[in-house]
Design a protein around this motif. Structure first.
Motif, short mmCIF file in Angstrom:
data_model
loop_
_atom_site.label_atom_id
_atom_site.label_comp_id
_atom_site.label_asym_id
_atom_site.label_seq_id
_atom_site.Cartn_x
_atom_site.Cartn_y
_atom_site.Cartn_z
N ARG A 142 0.82 -1.21 0.00
CA ARG A 142 0.00 0.00 0.00
C ARG A 142 0.85 1.26 0.00
O ARG A 142 0.50 2.25 -0.65
N ARG A 146 0.65 4.30 -2.80
CA ARG A 146 0.32 5.67 -2.41
C ARG A 146 1.46 6.65 -2.71
O ARG A 146 1.30 7.86 -2.53
N ASP A 274 -6.88 -3.23 -5.60
CA ASP A 274 -6.20 -2.00 -5.15
C ASP A 274 -5.60 -1.25 -6.34
O ASP A 274 -5.66 -0.01 -6.40
#
Length: 413
Positions: A142, A146, A274
């Motif tokens: 993640r 990001r 995602d």
């Protein structure tokens, strides 16, 4: 060769080839000091245990389990799974020759795979308990998605909106090949990162012409893609899939991912989602090219032209020659199976110390249908090189097999 190579057993990787050459290619172990395999087992794995330990607020029992695993892989011998584990019998068969021996004396491919199974057990991934199903590598994935680098890379997609389909296809294929080294700037003119030495090209084998021949426009074919890493490497894979569907190189794409966390960054279904969300929510004007791609892929999944599947064999320490019949049938029905990444390559040709000029086609004759490998070189295994290319690489003085500075596209019709 300029880099050291590990000692290896004389075992033949089952299913890779019936040729006489196969019996002469030793299986890679991790017991040679200074070798790539030894470095992974001795340094990378212990560091990962510590990193996972610090990434979550695990309680005492999880900490103790992680500490015990760390002690085992650094000072002990390979221990079997506890009898209560759901897959105890499965691993008892796969590991019967290796339990009670040094981790370094087991085949490297097996040792890596079993390490990740043990790590998941230590953090309680398979439950029961509060940590059941919690991906221990999720924070790393993640954070990458990001990051500012991904945002810049997705903005760069706008530059490809108006180029020809052929230029776009070449750029996206190379972006998928190089993953997070491609900068997703998709340099249409350059096509690939530059090598340090012009005499040693970064792309050491290139069968891309044959790859495109196997995916002609309008053939109504199904393409199987076996993913490698999530995050910045899965995004260009998805963008390439969008192009193949949009330009009708394939009417259907089946994307195969891992059933549970594996090799730190390997892609699972949750990682695909995602990445799709990251594309859909990408910056741009109403929306930008990344957002349009994300929207098309989202619709493709709901319509069934893009399907995500998984199989336990993708987390097994075995070569593809030992794949079960249901998976063999899957690949046999595809016009082409595209295997991404280093681990898939090792499983495809066998994790053995082949002569670098050994035939890629001969070593993959067992595979049920046409197969292509897109791989950045990050391990000792390599086949299918021309003598001239190999000579230039050996003279370069670089650790070209393992540094990730070189890549290949190899295809067997």
């Amino acid at each position: 060769m300029t880099e050291k190579t590990p000692r290896a057993s004389g075992e033949e990787a089952a299913g890779t080839s019936t040729s006489a050459a196969a019996s002469k290619a030793p299986v890679i172990l991790g017991n040679e000091p200074g070798s790539f395999a030894r470095g992974v087992l001795a340094h990378r794995h212990p560091a990962l245990v510590r990193r996972v330990r610090d990434a979550f607020p695990y309680g005492r029992s999880r900490h103790e389990a992680l500490d015990a695993l760390l002690d085992e892989i650094t000072n002990g011998v390979v221990e079997p799974l506890a009898p209560a584990e759901h897959d105890h019998e499965h691993w008892a068969v796969l590991g019967q020759e290796h339990f009670g021996r040094s981790w370094y004396d087991a085949p490297f491919l097996w040792a890596e795979s079993y390490f990740y199974r043990r790590l998941l057990g230590a953090v309680g991934y398979f439950g029961p308990g509060p940590w059941q199903g919690v991906d221990p590598f999720a924070p790393f994935k993640r954070a990458e998605l990001r990051g500012d680098a991904v945002e810049e890379e997705l903005r760069a997609l706008d530059a490809l909106a108006n180029v020809t389909a052929e230029e776009r296809a070449t750029a996206l294929l190379h972006a998928s090949l190089w993953g997070n080294r491609a900068d997703l700037g998709f340099r249409v003119a350059a096509g690939e990162p530059e090598a340090k030495d012009a005499a040693t090209p970064a792309l050491v084998a290139d069968d891309s012409v044959l790859l495109w021949q196997l995916l002609p426009v309008g053939a109504g074919s199904t393409l199987a893609v076996v993913a490698d890493n999530a995050g910045r490497e899965l995004i260009p894979d998805l963008i390439l899939i969008d192009h193949l569907l949009e330009q009708r190189h394939a009417d259907r794409v089946v994307l195969h991912v891992k059933p549970y966390p594996y090799y730190v960054s390997d892609a699972m279904t949750a990682d695909v989602v995602d990445c799709l969300r990251r594309l859909v929510e990408a910056p741009g004007e109403a929306p930008g090219e990344a957002g349009r791609i994300g929207g098309r892929l989202w619709k493709a999944m709901t319509a069934g032209s893009l399907e995500v599947r998984t199989h336990p064999f993708f987390c097994a320490p075995q070569p593809y020659g030992e794949m079960p019949e249901d998976l063999r049938d899957e690949f046999a029905s595809a016009a082409l199976t595209l295997l991404k990444g280093d681990l898939n390559y090792r499983r495809l040709v066998g994790d053995q110390l082949w002569e670098a000029t050994a035939s890629f086609a001969d070593l993959t004759t067992y595979f049920p249908g046409p197969v292509a490998a897109l791989r950045t070189l990050k391990s000792d295994v390599i086949v299918g090189l021309e003598e001239e290319t190999l000579g230039a690489l050996e003279r370069s003085g670089d650790a070209w097999r393992t540094s990730g500075t070189h890549a290949l596209i190899q295809v067997r019709r």
